[in-house]
Design an enzyme around this catalytic site. Structure first.
Site, PDB file in Angstrom:
ATOM      1  N   ARG A   1     -25.044 -29.716  23.174  1.00 48.60           N
ATOM      2  CA  ARG A   1     -25.110 -28.283  22.917  1.00 48.60           C
ATOM      3  C   ARG A   1     -25.984 -27.972  21.715  1.00 48.60           C
ATOM      4  O   ARG A   1     -25.970 -28.698  20.723  1.00 48.60           O
ATOM      5  CB  ARG A   1     -23.689 -27.741  22.678  1.00 48.60           C
ATOM      6  CG  ARG A   1     -22.962 -27.425  23.955  1.00 48.60           C
ATOM      7  CD  ARG A   1     -21.499 -27.111  23.772  1.00 48.60           C
ATOM      8  NE  ARG A   1     -21.155 -26.286  22.631  1.00 48.60           N
ATOM      9  CZ  ARG A   1     -19.921 -25.871  22.369  1.00 48.60           C
ATOM     10  NH1 ARG A   1     -18.925 -26.194  23.191  1.00 48.60           N
ATOM     11  NH2 ARG A   1     -19.671 -25.140  21.312  1.00 48.60           N
TER      12      ARG A   1
ATOM     13  N   LYS B   1     -10.138 -28.162  22.874  1.00 50.82           N
ATOM     14  CA  LYS B   1      -9.709 -27.104  23.815  1.00 50.82           C
ATOM     15  C   LYS B   1     -10.344 -27.301  25.192  1.00 50.82           C
ATOM     16  O   LYS B   1      -9.687 -27.235  26.214  1.00 50.82           O
ATOM     17  CB  LYS B   1     -10.091 -25.715  23.268  1.00 50.82           C
ATOM     18  CG  LYS B   1      -9.569 -25.423  21.872  1.00 50.82           C
ATOM     19  CD  LYS B   1      -9.998 -24.061  21.369  1.00 50.82           C
ATOM     20  CE  LYS B   1     -11.492 -23.886  21.173  1.00 50.82           C
ATOM     21  NZ  LYS B   1     -12.072 -24.719  20.096  1.00 50.82           N
TER      22      LYS B   1
ATOM     23  N   ARG C   1     -10.373 -15.078  19.238  1.00 45.23           N
ATOM     24  CA  ARG C   1     -10.848 -15.770  18.034  1.00 45.23           C
ATOM     25  C   ARG C   1     -10.680 -14.911  16.792  1.00 45.23           C
ATOM     26  O   ARG C   1     -10.961 -15.375  15.693  1.00 45.23           O
ATOM     27  CB  ARG C   1     -12.336 -16.078  18.165  1.00 45.23           C
ATOM     28  CG  ARG C   1     -12.641 -17.089  19.221  1.00 45.23           C
ATOM     29  CD  ARG C   1     -12.499 -18.495  18.687  1.00 45.23           C
ATOM     30  NE  ARG C   1     -13.770 -19.113  18.448  1.00 45.23           N
ATOM     31  CZ  ARG C   1     -14.449 -19.785  19.372  1.00 45.23           C
ATOM     32  NH1 ARG C   1     -13.975 -19.920  20.573  1.00 45.23           N
ATOM     33  NH2 ARG C   1     -15.587 -20.329  19.069  1.00 45.23           N
TER      34      ARG C   1
ATOM     35  N   ARG D   1     -20.662 -35.279  20.860  1.00 38.95           N
ATOM     36  CA  ARG D   1     -20.274 -34.643  22.140  1.00 38.95           C
ATOM     37  C   ARG D   1     -21.462 -34.470  23.091  1.00 38.95           C
ATOM     38  O   ARG D   1     -22.556 -34.115  22.699  1.00 38.95           O
ATOM     39  CB  ARG D   1     -19.675 -33.274  21.859  1.00 38.95           C
ATOM     40  CG  ARG D   1     -19.467 -32.455  23.142  1.00 38.95           C
ATOM     41  CD  ARG D   1     -18.611 -31.257  22.939  1.00 38.95           C
ATOM     42  NE  ARG D   1     -19.079 -30.399  21.881  1.00 38.95           N
ATOM     43  CZ  ARG D   1     -18.376 -29.381  21.412  1.00 38.95           C
ATOM     44  NH1 ARG D   1     -17.195 -29.114  21.910  1.00 38.95           N
ATOM     45  NH2 ARG D   1     -18.863 -28.627  20.449  1.00 38.95           N
TER      46      ARG D   1
ATOM     47  N   ARG E   1     -20.370 -23.228  11.704  1.00 38.57           N
ATOM     48  CA  ARG E   1     -19.228 -22.831  12.553  1.00 38.57           C
ATOM     49  C   ARG E   1     -17.915 -23.058  11.822  1.00 38.57           C
ATOM     50  O   ARG E   1     -17.007 -22.226  11.877  1.00 38.57           O
ATOM     51  CB  ARG E   1     -19.250 -23.624  13.868  1.00 38.57           C
ATOM     52  CG  ARG E   1     -20.361 -23.175  14.788  1.00 38.57           C
ATOM     53  CD  ARG E   1     -20.709 -24.233  15.803  1.00 38.57           C
ATOM     54  NE  ARG E   1     -19.669 -24.465  16.782  1.00 38.57           N
ATOM     55  CZ  ARG E   1     -19.607 -25.560  17.530  1.00 38.57           C
ATOM     56  NH1 ARG E   1     -20.513 -26.508  17.399  1.00 38.57           N
ATOM     57  NH2 ARG E   1     -18.648 -25.693  18.410  1.00 38.57           N
TER      58      ARG E   1
HETATM   59  P1  AP5 Z   1     -13.977 -30.284  23.068  1.00 41.33           P
HETATM   60  O1  AP5 Z   1     -12.878 -30.358  24.062  1.00 41.33           O
HETATM   61  O2  AP5 Z   1     -15.363 -29.995  23.563  1.00 41.33           O
HETATM   62  O3  AP5 Z   1     -13.598 -29.308  21.859  1.00 41.33           O
HETATM   63  P2  AP5 Z   1     -13.481 -27.720  21.833  1.00 41.33           P
HETATM   64  O4  AP5 Z   1     -12.239 -27.367  21.082  1.00 41.33           O
HETATM   65  O5  AP5 Z   1     -13.661 -27.139  23.189  1.00 41.33           O
HETATM   66  O6  AP5 Z   1     -14.716 -27.428  20.886  1.00 41.33           O
HETATM   67  P3  AP5 Z   1     -15.849 -26.313  21.015  1.00 41.33           P
HETATM   68  O7  AP5 Z   1     -16.959 -26.750  20.088  1.00 41.33           O
HETATM   69  O8  AP5 Z   1     -16.211 -26.048  22.432  1.00 41.33           O
HETATM   70  O9  AP5 Z   1     -15.135 -25.123  20.402  1.00 41.33           O
HETATM   71  P4  AP5 Z   1     -15.769 -23.860  19.895  1.00 41.33           P
HETATM   72  O10 AP5 Z   1     -14.562 -23.046  19.790  1.00 41.33           O
HETATM   73  O11 AP5 Z   1     -16.563 -23.986  18.656  1.00 41.33           O
HETATM   74  O12 AP5 Z   1     -16.909 -23.515  20.964  1.00 41.33           O
HETATM   75  P5  AP5 Z   1     -16.974 -22.437  22.107  1.00 41.33           P
HETATM   76  O13 AP5 Z   1     -17.738 -23.004  23.216  1.00 41.33           O
HETATM   77  O14 AP5 Z   1     -15.647 -21.850  22.360  1.00 41.33           O
HETATM   78  O15 AP5 Z   1     -13.962 -31.681  22.292  1.00 41.33           O
HETATM   79  C1  AP5 Z   1     -14.910 -31.954  21.270  1.00 41.33           C
HETATM   80  C2  AP5 Z   1     -15.291 -33.435  21.333  1.00 41.33           C
HETATM   81  O16 AP5 Z   1     -14.160 -34.225  20.987  1.00 41.33           O
HETATM   82  C3  AP5 Z   1     -15.739 -33.918  22.729  1.00 41.33           C
HETATM   83  O17 AP5 Z   1     -16.765 -34.845  22.547  1.00 41.33           O
HETATM   84  C4  AP5 Z   1     -14.493 -34.601  23.297  1.00 41.33           C
HETATM   85  O18 AP5 Z   1     -14.819 -35.640  24.201  1.00 41.33           O
HETATM   86  C5  AP5 Z   1     -13.831 -35.140  22.039  1.00 41.33           C
HETATM   87  N1  AP5 Z   1     -12.365 -35.180  22.111  1.00 41.33           N
HETATM   88  C6  AP5 Z   1     -11.559 -34.189  22.622  1.00 41.33           C
HETATM   89  N2  AP5 Z   1     -10.258 -34.553  22.491  1.00 41.33           N
HETATM   90  C7  AP5 Z   1     -10.248 -35.764  21.868  1.00 41.33           C
HETATM   91  C8  AP5 Z   1      -9.205 -36.640  21.464  1.00 41.33           C
HETATM   92  N3  AP5 Z   1      -7.898 -36.349  21.639  1.00 41.33           N
HETATM   93  N4  AP5 Z   1      -9.551 -37.807  20.872  1.00 41.33           N
HETATM   94  C9  AP5 Z   1     -10.865 -38.124  20.659  1.00 41.33           C
HETATM   95  N5  AP5 Z   1     -11.911 -37.324  21.041  1.00 41.33           N
HETATM   96  C10 AP5 Z   1     -11.589 -36.161  21.635  1.00 41.33           C
HETATM   97  O19 AP5 Z   1     -17.843 -21.303  21.397  1.00 41.33           O
HETATM   98  C11 AP5 Z   1     -19.214 -21.499  21.124  1.00 41.33           C
HETATM   99  C12 AP5 Z   1     -19.764 -20.264  20.430  1.00 41.33           C
HETATM  100  O20 AP5 Z   1     -19.658 -19.129  21.307  1.00 41.33           O
HETATM  101  C13 AP5 Z   1     -19.005 -19.846  19.161  1.00 41.33           C
HETATM  102  O21 AP5 Z   1     -19.490 -20.535  18.019  1.00 41.33           O
HETATM  103  C14 AP5 Z   1     -19.318 -18.346  19.113  1.00 41.33           C
HETATM  104  O22 AP5 Z   1     -20.609 -18.110  18.631  1.00 41.33           O
HETATM  105  C15 AP5 Z   1     -19.282 -17.959  20.586  1.00 41.33           C
HETATM  106  N6  AP5 Z   1     -17.933 -17.551  21.031  1.00 41.33           N
HETATM  107  C16 AP5 Z   1     -17.166 -18.154  21.975  1.00 41.33           C
HETATM  108  N7  AP5 Z   1     -15.988 -17.505  22.126  1.00 41.33           N
HETATM  109  C17 AP5 Z   1     -16.021 -16.473  21.248  1.00 41.33           C
HETATM  110  C18 AP5 Z   1     -15.091 -15.458  20.916  1.00 41.33           C
HETATM  111  N8  AP5 Z   1     -13.904 -15.357  21.534  1.00 41.33           N
HETATM  112  N9  AP5 Z   1     -15.452 -14.547  19.963  1.00 41.33           N
HETATM  113  C19 AP5 Z   1     -16.657 -14.613  19.367  1.00 41.33           C
HETATM  114  N10 AP5 Z   1     -17.571 -15.554  19.609  1.00 41.33           N
HETATM  115  C20 AP5 Z   1     -17.259 -16.489  20.554  1.00 41.33           C
HETATM  116 MG    MG Z   2     -15.086 -25.941  24.105  1.00 38.10          MG
END
Ligand code: AP5
Ligand code: MG
Length: 230
Positions: A161, A14, A89, A128, A172
């Site tokens: 991270r 994402k 989410r 990552r 997660r």
């Molecule tokens: P990346 O693009 O970083 O993936 P992502 O989907 O953004 O993954 P996140 O870990 O950021 O998602 P998340 O939903 O767990 O975390 P968030 O920050 O929202 O890509 C991942 C890796 O793959 C990278 O190394 C990239 O280079 C590689 N890659 C990407 N595309 C690729 C491809 N096509 N081919 C090969 N490699 C590729 O949330 C963090 C925490 O915050 C949550 O756990 C929760 O505690 C809290 N939180 C955030 N939002 C909420 C919410 N709405 N409600 C409640 N808690 C929340």
């Molecule tokens: Mg992300």
């Protein structure tokens, strides 16, 4: 107000795709994970509260998250629309968003699900690195930065991270995938869900997302706005 929701499991891509789409259609990215990480870094009361959940791999409670998101949507750069990365989410968050948009005579235009199998998610998160300035993601094998340790886009330092430790990655996945299913069902029922194969290259996924949002009526902008950091 044009609102696109990017859905996907932790590590699905994402955060990689959101800025690419923002550049294409000219509306800013709002990523709740980045907003929470900024609050943690700044040591605010919200950050201290959110950190307890993030470190445990759990979702931050809905009331805190919805308030944070609605506050962000009230800022002027969101007037024309936003790409939401990581929100909603849960079903509660999805309904809160619907209701806030209905108050503006608007609704979610497209919810794009980036589909990636679980074993690949673990590989992606374990390798990552993200940048300090805006959270731009890299991968040490599949998408390394041009200069080691430095963001290609803004020159800031890259770091790993805290929630990308193996035990937190497992938590997660275990604790958040059920809620993702609820959100997917919500948008399937409202007819705006589109799925793309997230196992392809980053460019191919970006192209499929562009096609999906174009089908929802969101054409590329002739002159595009700079994508904002969250
Ligand atoms: P990346 O693009 O970083 O993936 P992502 O989907 O953004 O993954 P996140 O870990 O950021 O998602 P998340 O939903 O767990 O975390 P968030 O920050 O929202 O890509 C991942 C890796 O793959 C990278 O190394 C990239 O280079 C590689 N890659 C990407 N595309 C690729 C491809 N096509 N081919 C090969 N490699 C590729 O949330 C963090 C925490 O915050 C949550 O756990 C929760 O505690 C809290 N939180 C955030 N939002 C909420 C919410 N709405 N409600 C409640 N808690 C929340
Ligand atoms: Mg992300």
């Amino acid at each position: 107000m044009r609102v696109v929701v990017l859905l996907g499991a932790p590590g699905a891509g994402k955060g990689t795709q959101a800025p690419l789409l923002a550049t294409r259609i000219g509306i800013p990215v709002v990523a709740t994970g980045d907003l929470f990480r900024a609050a943690v870094r700044d040591g605010t009361p919200l950050g201290l509260e959110a950190r307890r959940y993030m470190d445990a791999g759990q979702l931050v409670p809905d009331d805190i998250t919805v308030r944070l998101l609605l506050d962000r949507l009230g800022r002027p750069d969101a007037d024309d629309g936003v790409i939401l990365d990581g929100f909603p989410r849960t079903g509660v968050q999805a309904r809160a968003l619907d209701s806030a948009l209905a108050d503006r005579d608007s609704s979610v235009c497209a919810a794009v699900l980036v589909e990636v199998p679980a074993e690949e998610l673990v590989r992606r998160m374990s390798g990552r690195w993200v940048c300090r300035a805006a959270g731009h993601p890299y991968h040490e094998v599949s998408s390394p930065p041009r200069s080691p340790g430095v963001c290609d886009l803004d020159g800031s330092e890259l770091y790993q991270r805290a929630d990308d430790r193996p035990e937190t990655i497992r938590a997660r996945m275990a604790q958040q995938l059920g809620a993702l299913g609820e959100v997917v069902d919500h948008y399937r029922a409202s007819g705006v869900l589109r799925a793309v194969d997230g196992l392809q290259s980053i460019a191919a996924v970006a192209s499929d997302i562009a096609t999906a949002v174009a089908a929802a009526g969101l054409a590329p902008r002739a002159s595009v706005a700079k994508p904002a950091a969250s």
